[in-house]
Design an enzyme around this catalytic site. Structure first.
Site, PDB file in Angstrom:
ATOM      1  N   ARG A  60      22.166  -8.678  16.452  1.00 53.54           N
ATOM      2  CA  ARG A  60      23.524  -9.044  16.019  1.00 53.54           C
ATOM      3  C   ARG A  60      24.532  -7.922  16.281  1.00 53.54           C
ATOM      4  O   ARG A  60      25.708  -8.174  16.412  1.00 53.54           O
ATOM      5  CB  ARG A  60      23.503  -9.371  14.521  1.00 53.54           C
ATOM      6  CG  ARG A  60      22.917 -10.744  14.267  1.00 53.54           C
ATOM      7  CD  ARG A  60      22.775 -11.026  12.803  1.00 53.54           C
ATOM      8  NE  ARG A  60      21.735 -10.194  12.208  1.00 53.54           N
ATOM      9  CZ  ARG A  60      21.070 -10.515  11.109  1.00 53.54           C
ATOM     10  NH1 ARG A  60      21.347 -11.623  10.482  1.00 53.54           N
ATOM     11  NH2 ARG A  60      20.144  -9.734  10.627  1.00 53.54           N
ATOM     12  N   LYS A  78       3.477  -9.988  11.763  1.00 54.08           N
ATOM     13  CA  LYS A  78       3.061 -10.212  10.371  1.00 54.08           C
ATOM     14  C   LYS A  78       4.046  -9.523   9.430  1.00 54.08           C
ATOM     15  O   LYS A  78       4.699  -8.574   9.864  1.00 54.08           O
ATOM     16  CB  LYS A  78       1.640  -9.733  10.142  1.00 54.08           C
ATOM     17  CG  LYS A  78       1.467  -8.196  10.171  1.00 54.08           C
ATOM     18  CD  LYS A  78       1.346  -7.558   8.828  1.00 54.08           C
ATOM     19  CE  LYS A  78       2.416  -6.727   8.405  1.00 54.08           C
ATOM     20  NZ  LYS A  78       2.876  -5.803   7.720  1.00 54.08           N
ATOM     21  N   LYS A  84      -5.126  -1.615  17.262  1.00 53.19           N
ATOM     22  CA  LYS A  84      -5.557  -0.211  17.175  1.00 53.19           C
ATOM     23  C   LYS A  84      -6.996  -0.097  17.649  1.00 53.19           C
ATOM     24  O   LYS A  84      -7.871  -0.798  17.136  1.00 53.19           O
ATOM     25  CB  LYS A  84      -5.463   0.297  15.725  1.00 53.19           C
ATOM     26  CG  LYS A  84      -4.038   0.457  15.203  1.00 53.19           C
ATOM     27  CD  LYS A  84      -4.066   0.962  13.766  1.00 53.19           C
ATOM     28  CE  LYS A  84      -2.698   0.928  13.118  1.00 53.19           C
ATOM     29  NZ  LYS A  84      -1.813   2.014  13.499  1.00 53.19           N
ATOM     30  N   ASP A  88       2.735  -6.670   2.276  1.00 55.55           N
ATOM     31  CA  ASP A  88       3.002  -5.866   3.478  1.00 55.55           C
ATOM     32  C   ASP A  88       1.703  -5.315   4.091  1.00 55.55           C
ATOM     33  O   ASP A  88       1.552  -5.303   5.307  1.00 55.55           O
ATOM     34  CB  ASP A  88       3.936  -4.718   3.084  1.00 55.55           C
ATOM     35  CG  ASP A  88       4.405  -3.894   4.264  1.00 55.55           C
ATOM     36  OD1 ASP A  88       4.813  -4.494   5.274  1.00 55.55           O
ATOM     37  OD2 ASP A  88       4.365  -2.654   4.187  1.00 55.55           O
ATOM     38  N   HIS A 106      -3.391  -6.429   7.177  1.00 58.56           N
ATOM     39  CA  HIS A 106      -4.103  -5.233   7.642  1.00 58.56           C
ATOM     40  C   HIS A 106      -5.422  -4.994   6.889  1.00 58.56           C
ATOM     41  O   HIS A 106      -6.481  -4.845   7.490  1.00 58.56           O
ATOM     42  CB  HIS A 106      -3.243  -3.975   7.477  1.00 58.56           C
ATOM     43  CG  HIS A 106      -1.928  -4.005   8.197  1.00 58.56           C
ATOM     44  ND1 HIS A 106      -1.714  -4.724   9.342  1.00 58.56           N
ATOM     45  CD2 HIS A 106      -0.746  -3.375   7.935  1.00 58.56           C
ATOM     46  CE1 HIS A 106      -0.456  -4.537   9.752  1.00 58.56           C
ATOM     47  NE2 HIS A 106       0.146  -3.732   8.910  1.00 58.56           N
ATOM     48  N   LYS A 140       2.301   3.756  -0.571  1.00 57.99           N
ATOM     49  CA  LYS A 140       3.310   4.543   0.156  1.00 57.99           C
ATOM     50  C   LYS A 140       3.537   5.829  -0.624  1.00 57.99           C
ATOM     51  O   LYS A 140       3.275   5.897  -1.825  1.00 57.99           O
ATOM     52  CB  LYS A 140       4.614   3.757   0.269  1.00 57.99           C
ATOM     53  CG  LYS A 140       4.487   2.561   1.212  1.00 57.99           C
ATOM     54  CD  LYS A 140       5.806   2.225   1.873  1.00 57.99           C
ATOM     55  CE  LYS A 140       5.707   1.037   2.803  1.00 57.99           C
ATOM     56  NZ  LYS A 140       5.084   1.324   4.084  1.00 57.99           N
ATOM     57  N   LYS A 167      -1.499  10.754   5.157  1.00 53.46           N
ATOM     58  CA  LYS A 167      -1.731   9.489   5.852  1.00 53.46           C
ATOM     59  C   LYS A 167      -3.219   9.398   6.160  1.00 53.46           C
ATOM     60  O   LYS A 167      -3.791  10.281   6.818  1.00 53.46           O
ATOM     61  CB  LYS A 167      -0.918   9.488   7.148  1.00 53.46           C
ATOM     62  CG  LYS A 167      -1.319   8.415   8.139  1.00 53.46           C
ATOM     63  CD  LYS A 167      -0.408   7.226   8.049  1.00 53.46           C
ATOM     64  CE  LYS A 167      -0.815   6.119   9.007  1.00 53.46           C
ATOM     65  NZ  LYS A 167      -0.166   4.861   8.735  1.00 53.46           N
TER      66      LYS A 167
HETATM   67  C1  BG6 Z   1       3.402  -2.234   8.823  1.00 54.95           C
HETATM   68  C2  BG6 Z   1       4.026  -2.248   7.466  1.00 54.95           C
HETATM   69  O1  BG6 Z   1       2.817  -3.460   9.111  1.00 54.95           O
HETATM   70  O2  BG6 Z   1       2.396  -1.215   8.864  1.00 54.95           O
HETATM   71  C3  BG6 Z   1       4.613  -0.882   7.116  1.00 54.95           C
HETATM   72  O3  BG6 Z   1       5.060  -3.214   7.449  1.00 54.95           O
HETATM   73  C4  BG6 Z   1       3.556   0.179   7.247  1.00 54.95           C
HETATM   74  O4  BG6 Z   1       5.137  -0.862   5.806  1.00 54.95           O
HETATM   75  C5  BG6 Z   1       2.894   0.092   8.611  1.00 54.95           C
HETATM   76  O5  BG6 Z   1       4.174   1.431   7.089  1.00 54.95           O
HETATM   77  C6  BG6 Z   1       1.713   1.046   8.711  1.00 54.95           C
HETATM   78  O6  BG6 Z   1       1.291   1.040  10.033  1.00 54.95           O
HETATM   79  P1  BG6 Z   1       0.535   2.273  10.661  1.00 54.95           P
HETATM   80  O7  BG6 Z   1       0.270   1.853  12.055  1.00 54.95           O
HETATM   81  O8  BG6 Z   1       1.487   3.445  10.558  1.00 54.95           O
HETATM   82  O9  BG6 Z   1      -0.681   2.495   9.838  1.00 54.95           O
END
Ligand code: BG6
Length: 483
Positions: A50, A153, A187, A240, A245, A343, A348
């Site tokens: 947009r 998704k 992945k 999410d 996932h 989060k 990570k």
């Molecule tokens: C996405 C989510 O599908 O995956 C995000 O919407 C999340 O909130 C992300 O941060 C995580 O992906 P990855 O590849 O960084 O593990």
């Protein structure tokens, strides 16, 4: 062997081209494909959003996105890649803007014989149906060219809205034109959960309920919202991260291994259907939610969830969820699966940990065996064993066999690999509608429970390991989080 690539000219339209997902994941992945020479001489990438923008401005935007993710770019390749990037701004509800987009596609494709057109939908659910309608009304979908419609998704917000989306998709497209994308399935490390089992029958002998105490599947992120406030506050971590996932990782771990790749989707679905919520009088015994408050990640102070821009002061969106599941799959019956994701955690890490039952003979220092498959973060595989230390009484110390699980072959970013597969018409690692349905069936009652005002929402400081209550929640079952 010839590397996996796009064999002939194609065009890709990205709807939601100025959005966060495109910026963070799609443009860098496309650049990597160009760098690795996976694109033919002729192709076009057309952004649609947009935002009013001149083409040069959009190219700058894409360039910025690539440079932000990939610090050392090949300038020549980047330039050549950007010369294939185009922009067609417009409104999602305006057919004329889509006709303009179609004209642009034709004028680009005129010079070459386009073998496939792809539309990547990274747009908010409320404009979804308009985009579909106008793709047809405006001629972006053209019967003369093979077409793929890629949808990110979570598809829908719950089972009901998914059915509505799916009905709309089927109203326009044939099954083989619809690609439901969960980037975790692109992945290498996640696919490897399946292939590790496939290639190592020894694991298959170990993966059975008589030997396993419990399994933990964790997807921890140190990042917060990354600007996606509107989306996230309506979605939360359960939808999410779990809806696709985490449940996909659980199904790759528990699905039956068959010889042929053709059956992967079917086996994944069967495994997913075998997952169920343990019977419990109180749903709080099987699910727990949290939300981060101010804290520190990587030495820097970060604001709490409710202080983020555009998040209401009283938001009850969950940014952390822990869930207990069981499987009816015969080898896994009775083994509890603890899934958790948050989060603004300390680090990570995406990990599957399998904790085996207590050793038969426990001496001083003895501990149960455990296998960790770390998919993201410091990726690797660790087998936790015990070895006797010297002395007349049995006493043990941990012996950890460890190897980094690094992709060493033809490694492509997940969105890049999935895009190439879509170009080839390969749907194996895309979700089937039945998989999405099965996931929503698990998630819906839980989401409903979490949204109730009297369901606790536990606060946790950013940068830690989640709510303290989650530690106690797991401890009631004799389980300790494995990191
Ligand atoms: C996405 C989510 O599908 O995956 C995000 O919407 C999340 O909130 C992300 O941060 C995580 O992906 P990855 O590849 O960084 O593990």
């Amino acid at each position: 062997m010839k590397p996996f690539s796009a064999p002939s000219p194609f065009s890709l339209v990205i709807f939601g081209a100025s959005g966060n997902l495109a910026k963070l994941k799609i443009y860098p992945a496309l650049y990597v494909l160009a760098l690795k020479k996976r694109f033919p001489g002729d192709y076009a990438i057309v952004g649609f959003a947009r935002t009013e923008m001149a083409e040069a401005e959009f190219r700058k935007f894409v360039e910025g996105a690539v440079r932000a993710e990939i610090p050392e770019v090949n300038e020549k390749i980047l330039e050549s890649f950007l010369s294939r990037v185009h922009y067609a701004g417009g409104r999602y509800d305006n057919k004329e803007d889509f006709s303009g987009l179609a004209k642009k596609l034709w004028s680009l494709e005129r010079k070459w014989n386009c073998s496939v057109r792809l539309a990547y939908l990274s747009v908010p659910p409320m404009v979804f149906s308009q985009v579909l309608e106008n793709m047809f009304a405006g001629g972006v979908h053209d019967k003369k060219i093979p077409f793929r419609c890629i949808v990110e998704k979570p598809v829908g917000h719950d089972l009901k809205s998914f059915e509505a989306v799916q009905a709309q998709l089927l109203g326009f497209f044939k099954n083989e034109e619809i690609y439901l994308l969960d980037h975790y399935l692109g992945k290498e490390a996640v696919r490897n959960v399946y292939y590790l089992r496939f290639a190592n029958p020894v694991f298959e002998r170990l993966f059975k309920n008589s030997l396993i105490h419990h399994v933990e599947i964790a997807a921890m992120e140190s990042l917060g919202l990354e600007g996606r406030t509107g989306y996230f506050d309506h979605t939360g971590t359960l939808r999410d991260m779990f809806q696709s996932h985490l449940l996909m990782m659980a199904s790759l771990l528990t699905m039956l291994i068959k010889e042929s790749e053709d059956t992967i989707r079917e086996s994944r679905l069967n495994a997913l259907k075998q997952l169920y919520l343990p019977p419990a009088a109180d749903l709080n015994d099987i699910i727990l939610q949290g939300q981060y408050t101010k804290g520190k990640t990587h030495g820097e102070t970060v604001i709490g969830y409710r202080e983020e821009d555009d998040i209401p002061d009283n938001s009850r969106a969950n940014t952390y969820v822990a869930l207990k599941l069981l499987s009816r799959e015969f080898r896994w019956q009775g083994v509890p699966f603890y899934l958790r994701s948050g989060k603004r955690m300390g680090k990570k890490e995406t990990r599957i940990s399998i904790q085996f039952r207590e050793p038969h003979v426990v001496g001083e220092g003895g501990a149960p065996n455990r296998m960790d498959v770390i998919l993201q973060g410091e990726a690797g595989m660790r087998l936790h064993l015990q070895t006797k230390i010297g002395g007349t009484t049995p006493a043990f110390r941990p012996l950890i066999l460890e190897d980094p699980l690094v992709c060493m072959g033809d490694c492509l970013p997940e969105h890049g690999l999935l895009l190439l597969e879509a170009i080839h018409g390969k749907q194996t690692w895309f979700l089937t509608p039945d998989e999405v349905r099965a996931s929503w069936r698990i998630v819906d009652p839980l989401q409903h429970h979490l949204e109730k005002e009297d369901t606790p929402l536990h606060l946790y400081p950013a940068g830690g390991n989640g709510p303290q209550e989650a530690v106690e929640w797991a401890a009631k079952d004799g389980v300790k989080w494995m990191a």
